[in-house]
Scaffold this motif. Structure first.
Motif, mmCIF file in Angstrom:
data_model
loop_
_atom_site.group_PDB
_atom_site.id
_atom_site.type_symbol
_atom_site.label_atom_id
_atom_site.label_comp_id
_atom_site.label_asym_id
_atom_site.label_seq_id
_atom_site.Cartn_x
_atom_site.Cartn_y
_atom_site.Cartn_z
ATOM 1 N N MET A 52 0.822 -1.224 0.000
ATOM 2 C CA MET A 52 0.000 0.000 0.000
ATOM 3 C C MET A 52 0.845 1.257 0.000
ATOM 4 O O MET A 52 0.318 2.355 0.055
ATOM 5 C CB MET A 52 -0.931 -0.005 1.215
ATOM 6 N N TRP A 53 2.145 1.099 -0.060
ATOM 7 C CA TRP A 53 3.078 2.230 -0.100
ATOM 8 C C TRP A 53 2.850 3.170 1.070
ATOM 9 O O TRP A 53 2.839 4.385 0.902
ATOM 10 C CB TRP A 53 2.953 3.021 -1.398
ATOM 11 N N TYR A 136 -7.592 -3.807 8.953
ATOM 12 C CA TYR A 136 -7.975 -2.553 8.301
ATOM 13 C C TYR A 136 -7.365 -2.458 6.906
ATOM 14 O O TYR A 136 -8.042 -2.106 5.933
ATOM 15 C CB TYR A 136 -7.504 -1.390 9.171
ATOM 16 N N ARG A 140 -9.156 -2.313 3.255
ATOM 17 C CA ARG A 140 -8.894 -1.275 2.246
ATOM 18 C C ARG A 140 -8.597 -1.914 0.903
ATOM 19 O O ARG A 140 -9.101 -1.491 -0.128
ATOM 20 C CB ARG A 140 -7.693 -0.427 2.664
ATOM 21 N N ASP A 144 -10.456 -1.581 -2.613
ATOM 22 C CA ASP A 144 -9.830 -1.142 -3.865
ATOM 23 C C ASP A 144 -10.217 -2.063 -5.006
ATOM 24 O O ASP A 144 -10.567 -1.613 -6.096
ATOM 25 C CB ASP A 144 -8.304 -1.148 -3.720
ATOM 26 N N HIS A 192 -2.391 -0.839 -5.144
ATOM 27 C CA HIS A 192 -2.985 -0.499 -3.845
ATOM 28 C C HIS A 192 -2.407 0.762 -3.232
ATOM 29 O O HIS A 192 -2.810 1.141 -2.142
ATOM 30 C CB HIS A 192 -2.799 -1.662 -2.877
ATOM 31 N N SER A 193 -1.471 1.413 -3.927
ATOM 32 C CA SER A 193 -0.968 2.664 -3.379
ATOM 33 C C SER A 193 -2.070 3.711 -3.483
ATOM 34 O O SER A 193 -2.931 3.663 -4.363
ATOM 35 C CB SER A 193 0.244 3.129 -4.176
ATOM 36 N N SER A 194 -2.036 4.656 -2.530
ATOM 37 C CA SER A 194 -3.106 5.653 -2.574
ATOM 38 C C SER A 194 -2.972 6.535 -3.805
ATOM 39 O O SER A 194 -3.950 7.102 -4.273
ATOM 40 C CB SER A 194 -3.113 6.492 -1.304
ATOM 41 N N TRP A 195 -1.739 6.630 -4.374
ATOM 42 C CA TRP A 195 -1.592 7.414 -5.600
ATOM 43 C C TRP A 195 -2.375 6.786 -6.730
ATOM 44 O O TRP A 195 -3.080 7.461 -7.463
ATOM 45 C CB TRP A 195 -0.118 7.503 -5.990
ATOM 46 N N GLN A 197 -4.827 4.652 -6.491
ATOM 47 C CA GLN A 197 -6.264 4.701 -6.225
ATOM 48 C C GLN A 197 -6.834 6.084 -6.519
ATOM 49 O O GLN A 197 -7.891 6.228 -7.117
ATOM 50 C CB GLN A 197 -6.532 4.315 -4.764
ATOM 51 N N CYS A 198 -6.085 7.128 -6.097
ATOM 52 C CA CYS A 198 -6.573 8.491 -6.357
ATOM 53 C C CYS A 198 -6.553 8.787 -7.844
ATOM 54 O O CYS A 198 -7.426 9.487 -8.348
ATOM 55 C CB CYS A 198 -5.726 9.498 -5.611
ATOM 56 N N THR A 199 -5.534 8.249 -8.542
ATOM 57 C CA THR A 199 -5.503 8.459 -9.990
ATOM 58 C C THR A 199 -6.733 7.844 -10.633
ATOM 59 O O THR A 199 -7.373 8.461 -11.493
ATOM 60 C CB THR A 199 -4.245 7.820 -10.584
ATOM 61 N N ARG A 201 -9.574 7.364 -9.269
ATOM 62 C CA ARG A 201 -10.750 8.172 -8.946
ATOM 63 C C ARG A 201 -10.800 9.434 -9.800
ATOM 64 O O ARG A 201 -11.875 9.874 -10.221
ATOM 65 C CB ARG A 201 -10.727 8.545 -7.464
#
Lengths: 390, 542
Positions: A52-53, A136, A140, A144, A192-195, A197-199, A201
């Motif tokens: 998940m970085w 948790y 997540r 994802d 699974h990195s938030s980057w 995932q945000c990309t 989105r």
């Protein structure tokens, strides 16, 4: 505003984070088992952190990613490089990367074990915190994946069918197996990195992307809209007996229809059982239905509510229920197109109140709010048709 | 049109006045201090900004006709809208309810408060203006001491001050300077943070970051398009995505455990020291208990943090300015010293070494795979300056070896560079002047002078002896020149020649080597002087 002119604001609900101690309320066997589990939990947590970085050192996952892609190089070195020296260098680098990855994994495990031995043994709460952490993070990651697979679940079979030849084509003709594996490794590691995932989105905000997506996975939307529209009604009474005066048959069509309507209305509201046996009346069977046409609107930040909906979703007017919604004419166009043997009961279309929905048309309530992006209301008008006498 | 012509006229008259003042009378300097006169301060404004913007000005004037209107428009727009814009920029479109209060209570209940605010603003304004006034007077005084009243380019600068295009630029003002400094100080935190992180990268305090940097540099070496991709990647994922994540958090709260176990092999292998700062990434939020339980406390803490940051930033700014001063000094040393052939041995050696490198690089460049070479050299360099490796390297390379190398280099500089160019040769002249006595043939020596002392000479008109010396030994060569030790003063016998050159032959007689007029005679002595080189270049302010 409060009386002294200051704005009074409520507080957000906070998690208090206080928990009763678990030490005395847990069976010793469970505690022992958890204690045995603790190193594995920590190592697994570290692995999840890397996936998940979200480690302290944000560059480490990147370095591991680079190392792993270089390990993939090891596979088919000789095919790609005609030069023997280059091939040797590449395979040496790949081998070194593999060695380094394995070594650093072993080192991590041994350092965890070593540090755990040096430290005082963990409390039960420590173990539970780590368990919660792991749980948790797994949740997540499931979210994802779920965000994509939930949409796909129904079309999983067709997706596999579409993707398999595509997969084969791509890996055979367009890129080498090695690059394909490299791509899969990279994608798997950064997904699974938030980057990432945000990309995803942010990309999902683009109309074009959504159109492409729905063109690929939601073909049934387009096929349904060709359905005959006149079938979309709700039957209220499938065979209503209506007593009609005999002299009505003498009238011409229009007047006949007008009078007939009165009797049908009467029959719907009160029934006409009291006329049974009256020689002046004869009985006809009538199908009474209710036509429902949904009017749909979408909220745009600058224009407010407009009929401008997205191309893959409901159109301005629609009929049908649930997933079988289809395009429709406006109520007034629709009434023109209806065949003449239908006779309207009411004088005009009656709208219901607007119902406000989220962006996927799930109803939220009768009032516009921040989470409402679409709204829909129903235009209702009922009609009847004389059934042919058997 | 009339306005413009009048302006032009005023300028002309102004320049005329200045010219007149300059050339007419030196003893009456402060008379025409009329409305057209510029104060020193105004002039210095012009000078300062014209140095900075000379090129821009030239560009502007060439496009003046079609540019003025747009720029005027923009200026007026900027002037009117700057104050509101900078405030309204920070308002968030999604939180209108936070700053757009309903009209009713505001108009009625808060009216006195509003008035108070207005008055406060007025006071502030008044204070500002007086303050500015005071500071500017101080500045004016300061400038008038450093600026001579009659510096030669004054007209030119006066013209620039008067230039309508120029007026739009900000003038030199201590208050603006101080204000800019204040604003910059608050905003430069990121720059200093960057500076710190670069230092951390280079010193291997953050080994994984250093390795990442090296990987990225290698990627650039093998495929230069990454030079464009990586900045874009940074803008997207280093600036924009954190912004998005701040507004729409991905809700990845990490429950921080008591301590983290385990070490990374890379970090423990390559760490060059303790990592000083920890970067909290925006997507993982620390579990905060009751952030907004007491907003005032929070506000106060925030304020303290801000002022601390301000002071730290100010210190950093000062330090970086000191660094810049030191840097510019060493740059100056290089440009005017080493590159200016001040020490000719060293500069020549340096030039030759550079030339050799240049030629070698030129010749072998097609034969080298530069991607691999640069990647390897960067990795080697970074590994070599790793604190642990560096100490080991220092042990291997002994001190006296280095010294021996230095000595050899010095020897090369001293004996392998031959400075034997023929020096510049010039001649100096002096006139030996004799005065006629009571009898015609009685001459007495008057002076050695550099003037001919003919009838038109101002000293002679004033009946004073010319500037000069009594003995030949007292004569010194011009600055930077030296006498040729093998030469002596020689009498110039070609009297006709040198007197003709000076237009004297018609009025006077020639007797032997002397040129004789009514009461004086003189002969010309010359001597050879040499100079090896011009003095080295110096910066204009030295």
């Amino acid at each position: 505003m409060a009386e002294n002119g200051r704005v009074f604001r409520a507080n957000l609900v906070q998690k208090q984070g206080q928990k009763a101690g678990l030490t005395y309320s847990t069976a010793p066997q469970v505690s022992w088992a958890l204690n045995q589990l603790y190193p594995f939990l920590i190592i697994f947590d570290g692995l999840l952190n890397n996936l998940m970085w979200c480690c302290d050192d944000i560059w480490l996952p990147f370095i591991y990613l680079v190392l792993l892609t270089m390990v993939v190089n090891l596979g088919e070195v000789l095919d790609r490089y005609s030069n023997i020296i280059k091939a040797l260098v590449a395979s040496w680098l790949g081998l070194m990367s593999l060695v380094f990855v394995v070594l650093s994994y072993l080192y991590y495990i041994s350092s965890v074990v070593h540090e755990l031995k040096q430290e005082e043994p963990p409390t039960l709460d420590d173990i539970v915190v780590i368990m919660e952490n792991v749980h948790y993070k797994l949740e997540r990651m499931r979210d994802d994946v779920g965000r994509i697979s939930r949409i796909r679940k129904r079309e999983l079979a067709s997706l596999v069918l579409i993707l398999m030849p595509l997969n084969w084509l791509v890996s055979t003709y367009m890129v080498s197996t090695q690059s394909y594996v490299k791509f899969l490794v990279t994608a798997g590691l950064i997904f699974h990195s938030s980057w990432c995932q945000c990309t995803l989105r942010l990309v999902w905000r683009s109309l074009f992307v959504r159109q492409v997506f729905f063109a690929l996975y939601k073909q049934q939307r387009t096929t349904l809209s060709k359905d005959p529209i006149s079938d979309h009604y709700t039957v209220i009474k499938d065979a209503l007996d209506v007593a009609v005066p005999r002299e009505l048959d003498l009238l011409d069509d229009l007047k006949h229809a007008m009078r007939l309507k009165q009797f049908v209305c009467e029959a719907i509201s009160n029934g006409c059982d009291q006329l049974k046996g009256d020689p002046n009346y004869h009985w006809v069977k009538v199908l009474v239905v209710e036509y429902r046409i949904y009017e749909n609107q979408r909220k745009w930040p600058l224009d407010g509510w407009t009929h401008n909906t997205l191309t893959y979703e409901r159109t301005k007017y629609s009929t049908g229920q649930g997933s079988t919604l289809s395009r429709s004419l406006s109520p007034w166009e629709f009434q023109e197109s209806l065949s003449p043997d239908w006779i309207w009961i009411e004088d005009g279309w009656k709208p219901h109140e607007w119902e406000y929905c989220d962006t996927e048309w799930n109803i939220k309530g009768p009032v516009d709010s921040l989470d409402c992006y679409t709204r829909t209301r129903t235009w209702v008008r009922s009609a009847f048709q004389s059934l042919p006498e058997l | 049109m009339p306005e413009r012509s009048s302006r032009g006229g005023r300028r002309n008259s102004l320049i005329g006045g200045l010219m007149a003042r300059k050339y007419e009378n030196k003893a009456r300097p402060e008379v025409n201090a009329g409305p057209n006169r510029f104060s020193n301060r105004e002039l210095i404004h012009g000078v300062a900004s014209s140095f900075l913007e000379a090129a821009y000005q030239r560009l502007q004037s060439s496009k003046a006709t079609d540019k003025i209107t747009i720029e005027d428009d923009y200026e007026s727009y900027a002037q009117t809208s700057v104050s509101e814009n900078s405030e309204s920029f920070w308002k968030d479109e999604n939180f209108r309810q936070e700053y757009e209060f309903p009209n009713g209570p505001d108009e009625t209940g808060n009216d006195p408060l509003g008035l108070k605010v207005k008055n406060g603003a007025k006071d502030e304004k008044l204070k500002n203006s007086t303050q500015e006034h005071f500071v500017d007077i101080l500045l004016d005084k300061m400038i008038s001491t450093i600026l001579p009243d009659s510096f030669p380019e004054r007209e030119q600068f006066t013209q620039r001050v008067k230039d309508p295009l120029h007026k739009k630029r900000q003038t030199l003002s201590a208050t603006i300077l101080a204000n800019n400094l204040k604003v910059l100080t608050t905003k430069l935190g990121a720059v200093f943070e960057l500076q710190d992180s670069v230092i951390r990268l280079i010193t291997w305090r953050n080994p994984s970051g250093t390795v990442t940097m090296l990987i990225l540099v290698s990627m650039i070496c093998f495929n230069p398009i990454f030079l464009a991709i990586i900045p874009l990647l940074y803008v997207l994922y280093g600036i924009m995505l954190p912004g998005y994540m701040h507004r729409h958090p991905p809700h990845r709260t990490a429950f921080l455990s008591r301590r983290t176990y385990g070490k990374s092999l890379l970090v423990s292998l390559a760490s060059g020291g303790r990592k000083v700062s920890w970067h909290p990434s925006d997507d993982v939020q620390e579990y905060e208990y009751n952030v907004d339980a007491n907003p005032e406390e929070y506000q106060r803490a925030h304020h303290i943090k801000q002022s601390m940051e301000f002071i730290v930033n100010l210190r950093d700014l000062q330090n970086s300015m000191s660094t810049m001063v030191a840097l510019s000094k060493s740059m100056e040393k290089f440009v005017f010293g080493t590159a200016g052939f001040k020490d000719e041995h060293r500069s020549t050696a340096l030039f030759l070494a550079g030339l050799g490198t240049l030629l070698i690089l030129w010749l072998i460049s097609p034969l080298i795979n530069w991607s691999i070479a640069s990647t390897l050299s960067i990795w080697t360099l970074m590994i070599a300056i790793h604190p642990k490796v560096r100490s080991k390297l220092a042990r291997i390379i002994k001190e006296d070896q280095v010294n021996r190398g230095k000595k050899a280099l010095e020897k090369t500089e001293r004996y392998d560079i031959i400075l034997d160019e023929a020096p510049d040769v010039r001649f100096i002249e002096i006139f030996e002047i004799h005065k006629r006595g009571a009898i015609p043939e009685d001459w007495s020596f008057l002076k050695f002078s550099s003037t001919v002392f003919d009838a038109q000479d101002s000293f002679r008109k004033a009946q004073t002896p010319p500037p000069g010396v009594d003995f030949l030994e007292e004569i010194k060569p011009p600055i930077t020149w030296a006498f040729d030790n093998n030469s002596n003063w020689e009498i110039d016998y070609n009297v006709e020649g040198w007197s003709c050159d000076r237009g004297l032959a018609l009025e006077v007689d020639i007797e032997d080597e002397y040129l004789v007029d009514s009461s004086f005679k003189r002969r010309r002595l010359t001597r050879k002087v040499l100079r090896y080189a011009n003095p080295a270049r110096k910066p204009s302010y030295k």
